[in-house]
Structure formats: C-alpha cells, structure tokens
Design a protein around this motif. Sequence first.
Motif, short mmCIF file in Angstrom:
data_model
loop_
_atom_site.label_atom_id
_atom_site.label_comp_id
_atom_site.label_asym_id
_atom_site.label_seq_id
_atom_site.Cartn_x
_atom_site.Cartn_y
_atom_site.Cartn_z
N SER A 24 60.35 76.92 -149.73
CA SER A 24 59.47 76.71 -150.94
C SER A 24 59.20 75.10 -150.79
CB SER A 24 60.26 77.11 -152.08
OG SER A 24 59.48 76.62 -153.22
N LEU A 25 59.89 74.33 -150.82
CA LEU A 25 59.74 72.85 -150.90
C LEU A 25 58.82 72.39 -149.54
CD1 LEU A 25 63.56 71.27 -151.66
CD2 LEU A 25 61.20 71.03 -152.52
N ARG A 26 59.02 73.02 -148.48
CA ARG A 26 57.93 72.80 -147.29
C ARG A 26 56.63 73.29 -147.83
NH1 ARG A 26 61.96 75.42 -143.94
NH2 ARG A 26 60.81 77.24 -143.96
N GLN A 27 56.30 74.26 -148.48
CA GLN A 27 55.10 74.81 -149.06
C GLN A 27 54.60 73.76 -149.94
OE1 GLN A 27 53.04 76.77 -147.38
NE2 GLN A 27 54.70 77.24 -146.10
N GLU A 28 55.56 73.32 -151.05
CA GLU A 28 55.28 72.17 -151.99
C GLU A 28 54.83 70.93 -151.39
OE1 GLU A 28 58.25 72.01 -154.86
OE2 GLU A 28 58.35 74.01 -155.25
N ALA A 29 55.67 70.37 -150.36
CA ALA A 29 55.04 69.39 -149.61
C ALA A 29 53.69 69.39 -149.11
CB ALA A 29 56.11 69.06 -148.49
N LEU A 30 53.50 70.26 -148.41
CA LEU A 30 52.06 70.55 -147.71
C LEU A 30 50.95 70.80 -149.15
CD1 LEU A 30 52.55 73.34 -144.73
CD2 LEU A 30 52.12 70.47 -144.78
N PHE A 31 51.35 71.47 -150.08
CA PHE A 31 50.50 71.40 -151.25
C PHE A 31 50.17 70.29 -151.82
CE2 PHE A 31 49.50 71.97 -155.69
CZ PHE A 31 48.27 72.94 -155.79
N ALA A 32 51.30 69.29 -152.01
CA ALA A 32 51.10 68.03 -152.57
C ALA A 32 50.22 67.17 -151.60
CB ALA A 32 52.41 67.31 -152.66
N LEU A 33 50.33 67.32 -150.35
CA LEU A 33 49.17 66.57 -149.28
C LEU A 33 48.10 66.98 -149.80
CD1 LEU A 33 51.22 66.62 -145.95
CD2 LEU A 33 50.86 64.59 -147.24
N ALA A 34 47.73 68.34 -149.86
CA ALA A 34 46.54 68.84 -150.02
C ALA A 34 45.61 68.39 -151.52
CB ALA A 34 46.16 70.30 -149.66
N GLY A 36 47.74 66.90 -154.31
CA GLY A 36 48.85 66.22 -155.43
C GLY A 36 48.54 64.81 -155.42
N THR A 37 47.47 64.24 -155.11
CA THR A 37 46.80 63.05 -155.34
C THR A 37 45.59 62.83 -155.83
OG1 THR A 37 46.21 62.51 -152.94
CG2 THR A 37 48.58 62.21 -153.52
N ARG A 38 45.38 61.87 -156.45
CA ARG A 38 44.01 61.50 -156.78
C ARG A 38 43.03 61.21 -155.58
NH1 ARG A 38 44.76 57.15 -161.29
NH2 ARG A 38 46.39 56.52 -159.89
N PRO A 39 41.89 61.24 -155.79
CA PRO A 39 40.94 60.64 -154.86
C PRO A 39 41.24 59.29 -153.94
CG PRO A 39 39.50 61.57 -156.59
CD PRO A 39 40.75 61.46 -157.30
N LEU A 40 41.01 59.33 -152.92
CA LEU A 40 41.25 58.26 -151.73
C LEU A 40 41.28 57.16 -152.34
CD1 LEU A 40 42.03 57.50 -148.81
CD2 LEU A 40 39.53 57.22 -148.40
N MET A 41 40.32 56.18 -152.86
CA MET A 41 40.19 55.04 -153.39
C MET A 41 40.81 54.88 -154.93
SD MET A 41 38.98 53.75 -150.83
CE MET A 41 38.95 52.24 -151.45
N ALA A 42 41.12 56.08 -155.44
CA ALA A 42 41.86 55.82 -157.02
C ALA A 42 43.33 55.85 -156.76
CB ALA A 42 41.16 57.07 -158.03
N GLU A 43 43.67 56.57 -155.69
CA GLU A 43 45.28 56.67 -155.56
C GLU A 43 46.02 55.21 -155.19
OE1 GLU A 43 47.85 57.82 -157.21
OE2 GLU A 43 47.55 59.78 -156.65
N ALA A 44 47.41 55.06 -155.92
CA ALA A 44 47.81 53.86 -155.43
C ALA A 44 48.70 54.31 -154.20
CB ALA A 44 48.99 53.74 -156.46
N ARG A 45 48.47 53.01 -153.27
CA ARG A 45 49.09 53.20 -152.01
C ARG A 45 50.50 53.85 -151.95
NH1 ARG A 45 47.44 52.93 -146.50
NH2 ARG A 45 49.05 52.50 -145.15
N PHE A 46 51.47 53.26 -152.99
CA PHE A 46 52.86 53.78 -152.90
C PHE A 46 53.11 55.27 -153.36
CE2 PHE A 46 52.32 52.89 -157.46
CZ PHE A 46 53.01 53.73 -158.17
N VAL A 47 52.01 55.99 -153.95
CA VAL A 47 51.97 57.24 -154.27
C VAL A 47 51.94 58.18 -152.85
CG1 VAL A 47 51.33 59.06 -155.42
CG2 VAL A 47 51.38 57.18 -156.81
#
Length: 162
Positions: A24-34, A36-47
């Motif tokens: 489940s955590l593996r799938q959640e991690a892939l979902f977060a990559l797909a 889980g973040t805001r658009p490229l220029m809007a998301e902070a590097r540390f996130v």
Amino acid sequence: FAFQLRAHLVEQRWEALPPTAKASLRQEALFALANGTRPLMAEARFVKEKVVQVVVGIARREWPEEWTDLLPALRELSQMGDTQGELALLLIRALPEDFINSPSISVRRRQVLLASLTAALPDLLDLTSSLLVGAMRRPGAWGGGTESAAVVDAALAAVEAL
C-alpha cells in the motif's frame, strides 16, 4: 507534513510492517509522485525532495525484488507532464546517490541495488535523454524560471548522478 510522516515510517518502522501495508505504501508513493504535488513552478523544492526521499527509502528496501514495477511506473509517470517528469528525474538522480552513500545499506544489499541499477542504466538514460530533449525543444528552455528549464536542470543532475 504527511510526506515527513511517511519518510519516518519507511525509515524507522518498515521491517515491522505487514506485506500488505508495504504494498500500500509503494502505491501511495507512486500516487504522490503522480498527483501529490502542486504544479512544477508552484511547488517548493523541499516538498519535491521529500516525496522523492520517501520513494527512494522504499526502493532501498524493496526494489527490485518486491517492487518490480518501479521503473515502468517511473516511465509512465514521466509522460504525465512536466511536474511528473521533473519528479521522475529527481528520483533517477536520487537512487544512485542513496544506494552509494546510505550508511544503513549492507554490503550485500548495496551490491544487489547497484547491479540492478546498472542493468537498468540503458532505460534510465533513455528516459532521461527523452525528457531532456523534449524540454529543450520547448520555448523558454534556456531562459530560466520555466517548467522546461526546471526539467532541463533535473535531467542534467540525473545524468551526472548516473
């Protein structure tokens, strides 16, 4: 904050988790990559780096034996857009860095990871180069401050790490 909790779970409690929770955590991690973040220029590097850290932590423990679809998922992810392409490249950069430098990896496990990474190198370089070429062909790739420039920077860092 959620990514920080996931990173702690992976780093400190992974061995105690049942196989279903790990999957489940593996799938959640892939979902977060797909997703889980805001658009490229809007998301902070540390996130972005924290999301990548969670995926790398799981890969260190599960890839390639238990997480056989990581690299195909990475290719699929990279085709979703610039944000996911950059995250895929950050992950390609982080995998060899972690596999080589992490003090918590046994010698035998490090050998397995590096051999698997070496075997995957042609595919990883192909993916990196296709993302790099695609970003360079778009207007503003060299102007800085654009999605294309961020993907170019990430691709060059990934090539350096590989």
